[in-house]
Design an enzyme around this catalytic site. Structure first.
Site, PDB file in Angstrom:
ATOM      1  N   SER A 171     -76.915  21.411 -39.517  1.00  0.00           N
ATOM      2  CA  SER A 171     -77.423  21.020 -38.207  1.00  0.00           C
ATOM      3  C   SER A 171     -76.490  21.562 -37.122  1.00  0.00           C
ATOM      4  O   SER A 171     -76.295  22.763 -37.022  1.00  0.00           O
ATOM      5  CB  SER A 171     -77.595  19.497 -38.130  1.00  0.00           C
ATOM      6  OG  SER A 171     -78.393  19.129 -37.028  1.00  0.00           O
ATOM      7  N   GLU A 198     -83.663  26.337 -40.333  1.00  0.00           N
ATOM      8  CA  GLU A 198     -84.220  24.988 -40.428  1.00  0.00           C
ATOM      9  C   GLU A 198     -84.150  24.356 -39.054  1.00  0.00           C
ATOM     10  O   GLU A 198     -83.416  24.823 -38.183  1.00  0.00           O
ATOM     11  CB  GLU A 198     -83.451  24.142 -41.457  1.00  0.00           C
ATOM     12  CG  GLU A 198     -81.970  23.894 -41.140  1.00  0.00           C
ATOM     13  CD  GLU A 198     -81.718  22.709 -40.218  1.00  0.00           C
ATOM     14  OE1 GLU A 198     -82.565  21.787 -40.153  1.00  0.00           O
ATOM     15  OE2 GLU A 198     -80.685  22.697 -39.530  1.00  0.00           O
ATOM     16  N   HIS A 243     -83.206  18.963 -42.683  1.00  0.00           N
ATOM     17  CA  HIS A 243     -83.055  17.521 -42.494  1.00  0.00           C
ATOM     18  C   HIS A 243     -83.964  16.777 -43.470  1.00  0.00           C
ATOM     19  O   HIS A 243     -84.956  16.149 -43.093  1.00  0.00           O
ATOM     20  CB  HIS A 243     -83.377  17.145 -41.050  1.00  0.00           C
ATOM     21  CG  HIS A 243     -82.380  17.645 -40.056  1.00  0.00           C
ATOM     22  ND1 HIS A 243     -82.250  18.978 -39.730  1.00  0.00           N
ATOM     23  CD2 HIS A 243     -81.452  16.986 -39.308  1.00  0.00           C
ATOM     24  CE1 HIS A 243     -81.294  19.127 -38.821  1.00  0.00           C
ATOM     25  NE2 HIS A 243     -80.799  17.931 -38.562  1.00  0.00           N
TER      26      HIS A 243
END
Length: 307
Positions: free
Chosen positions: A120, A211, A281
């Protein structure tokens, strides 16, 4: 079939995080919710046989940061330069790591390569490790509830340094082909935020791993276009999109799917593309060594890491 594309630079592998390794737990971005998350992170580290060493400001909070920029930079620099620390496991993502990039000296990483683990917002730090020519690991943060799937991949990646990926039967081939190249990438929003900066990530000769979370499709579209127009995808060897979690594909202005966007990019570049792999996630995720050689087989729905 797309020809293999392999970068001439061979990144340095950090030492394995064997049992007994001293692993720094730091929060370079967002704050922990409470001390229970730190306790879970320590338990996760110990369950892997590691000795967790908590950064001084791991529990700090300053608005949506885990303490001030100066405090977060202090913990990061300590973890990088302290010779007794073997690896760095980021406690969480959130936002804030990009604010520290100008304070990090890639030469210090090259001199003492250490495992970096997280995803992230930690994409920003993966960019620094890439700049330094050191392999880093895109995988669970320390505060996560580790599923059996995620734990197994994590152990293969950082303890054994063997193939931590494999078959992805639920993935979808977006553009056919097979290619061998080095892995690079991370969170799409962070990659687009770094475009045009000294820390921009290039996918030249690389398989782009992507992502994201909580993004409308028009924003995903915009970020992919921004990266393409900035030249980030020039020379890209393949695309591997994990999950875009909680990313609505329709709105008041119409609908485009993630498949539409990835296919458009892959067809423009004429490179293999696979989407829906266990990255992002999600509870079950691969730990991927950025900088390592891997073979993406879009037709066979698999990723093989060569170590």
């Amino acid at each position: 079939m797309t020809a293999a594309s392999v970068s001439s630079l061979v990144p340095t592998e950090p030492p394995r995080l064997a049992p007994g390794a001293r692993v720094a737990l730091i929060a370079p971005a967002g704050p922990l919710a409470d001390v229970a998350e730190l306790v879970l992170a320590q338990e996760n580290a110990r369950s892997l046989g590691w000795d967790p060493v908590v950064g001084n400001h791991a529990l700090a909070r300053d608005a949506y940061f885990a303490g001030s920029d100066a405090n977060r930079a202090h913990d990061l620099h300590w973890a990088i330069t302290d010779p007794s620390i073997d690896g760095i496991w980021c406690l969480r993502g959130g936002y804030g790591a990009t604010r520290l990039l100008h304070t990090i000296d890639p030469a210090a990483l090259r001199a003492h390569p250490k495992t970096l683990l997280g995803y992230s917002d930690i994409t920003s730090l993966h960019a620094i490790w890439k700049r330094a020519g050191v392999v880093s690991y895109h995988g669970p943060t320390a505060r996560a509830e580790l599923s059996a799937f995620s734990r197994a991949s994590l152990v293969q990646a950082v303890q054994h340094q063997t193939d931590s990926a494999g078959a992805a039967p639920d993935a979808v081939c977006v553009f056919p082909g097979r290619v061998t190249a080095r892995l690079a990438g991370g969170n799409l929003a962070l990659l687009s935020a770094m475009a045009g900066t000294p820390w921009a990530v290039s996918f030249d000769g690389a398989i782009a791993v992507l992502e994201d979370v909580h993004e409308a499709m028009y924003r995903v579209d915009r970020m992919l276009v921004q990266l393409r127009q900035s030249g980030a995808f020039d020379g890209c060897a393949g695309i591997m999109f994990g999950h875009c979690t909680n990313c609505p594909e329709s709105g008041d202005d119409g609908m485009r799917t993630l498949h539409d966007l990835v296919r458009e990019l892959a067809e423009t570049l004429r490179i293999p593309a696979l989407m829906g792999v266990p990255v992002g996630h999600i509870p079950d995720q691969w730990t991927l060594p950025f900088g390592a050689l891997a073979t993406l087989d879009a037709d066979g729905h698999s990723l093989t890491i060569h170590r």
